[in-house]
Design an enzyme around this catalytic site. Structure first.
Site, PDB file in Angstrom:
ATOM      1  N   HIS A 113       0.813  -1.222   0.000  1.00 40.79           N
ATOM      2  CA  HIS A 113       0.000   0.000   0.000  1.00 40.79           C
ATOM      3  C   HIS A 113       0.843   1.267   0.000  1.00 40.79           C
ATOM      4  O   HIS A 113       0.339   2.344   0.315  1.00 40.79           O
ATOM      5  CB  HIS A 113      -0.966  -0.022   1.200  1.00 40.79           C
ATOM      6  CG  HIS A 113      -1.951  -1.154   1.138  1.00 40.79           C
ATOM      7  ND1 HIS A 113      -2.593  -1.662   2.247  1.00 40.79           N
ATOM      8  CD2 HIS A 113      -2.386  -1.892   0.084  1.00 40.79           C
ATOM      9  CE1 HIS A 113      -3.387  -2.665   1.869  1.00 40.79           C
ATOM     10  NE2 HIS A 113      -3.275  -2.820   0.566  1.00 40.79           N
ATOM     11  N   ILE A 129       1.803 -10.010  18.162  1.00 39.18           N
ATOM     12  CA  ILE A 129       2.933 -10.446  17.353  1.00 39.18           C
ATOM     13  C   ILE A 129       4.300 -10.078  17.950  1.00 39.18           C
ATOM     14  O   ILE A 129       5.242 -10.860  17.898  1.00 39.18           O
ATOM     15  CB  ILE A 129       2.775  -9.917  15.919  1.00 39.18           C
ATOM     16  CG1 ILE A 129       3.872 -10.427  15.006  1.00 39.18           C
ATOM     17  CG2 ILE A 129       2.714  -8.419  15.848  1.00 39.18           C
ATOM     18  CD1 ILE A 129       3.348 -11.062  13.793  1.00 39.18           C
TER      19      ILE A 129
END
Ligand code: ZN
Length: 242
Positions: free
Chosen positions: A121, A232
């Protein structure tokens, strides 16, 4: 260490062509808000939802409002790489990880030292004049007021960010597809895999070590060889690079 982490460590030890595919959850631990999470920007008060403001047509019609929102919410320039960014850079340095494919636009993987990064992106750190194509650093956008115009030609300076309604860069896509195809291990982290076509990239993986790491369960957990439901950064901080 629980069994999932033991397996993750073992697979990383065995692999030499790891690809990491990351989403917004990778950066939330660095203080960058997730657009799609319930406590993310959707719940904040603005005249339009972020998905509208960050679209190609809105940018063309209301650049003033676009840049107000963009400077306010998208430019988080004091964010620092977290344990996940750092460990991925270390794995690349050790020759084990070949590429990071990311949906994030914050440049934090490069800030941590990663070199092979496919930014699906784009990046807020790169900007260009839509008319003469001259490049501008992020500071040009951050320090300007209202709509930033190119001093050379008067064109609008815009971020190299893929807005809603806009297509992804073909070279970035093919690089990411090629890396995922060759991967002996694919780790997907911090994404619910709802963003297409990015999410479709996962289908190019041909190996048997597909790992999903996400704070909450995703609809894809069942198709992974290993699914870990934890933040994460917390997971990667326990991984040893050797
Ligand atoms: Zn220009």
């Amino acid at each position: 260490m629980d069994q999932n982490l033991v397996t993750l460590q073992q697979w990383i030890d065995e692999s030499s062509n790891i690809v990491f595919f990351g989403g917004a959850g990778v950066s939330t631990e660095s203080g960058i808000p997730d657009f799609r999470s319930v406590d993310g920007l959707y719940n904040q008060t603005y005249a339009y939802p972020p998905e509208t403001i960050l679209s190609g047509s809105f940018f063309a019609q209301n650049p003033q409002e676009f840049y107000q929102f963009y400077r306010d919410k998208m430019l988080i320039l004091d964010a620092k790489p977290n344990a996940a960014h750092k460990k991925l850079a270390e794995l690349e340095q050790a020759g084990k990880l070949k590429a990071v494919v990311t949906q994030n636009i914050d440049g934090l993987h490069q800030a941590a030292g990663s070199k092979a990064v496919y930014e699906l992106h784009g990046s807020v750190l790169r900007n260009h004049c839509v008319r003469c194509k001259k490049k501008y650093p992020v500071s040009f956008i951050a320090e300007s007021k209202g709509v930033p115009y190119c001093p050379d030609c008067g064109g609008i300076v815009r971020p190299d960010v893929v807005l809603y309604e806009e297509g992804l860069d073909a070279d970035v896509i093919s690089g990411a597809v090629s890396a995922i195809r060759k991967a002996d291990m694919l780790i997907i982290g911090g994404t619910s895999l709802v963003v297409y076509p990015a999410a479709g990239l996962v289908n190019y993986y041909r190996g048997k070590k597909l790992v999903l790491i996400n704070k909450s369960q995703t609809g894809m957990d069942s198709m992974a060889n290993l699914a870990i439901n934890a933040p994460i950064g917390q997971v990667f901080s326990q991984i040893v690079v050797r």
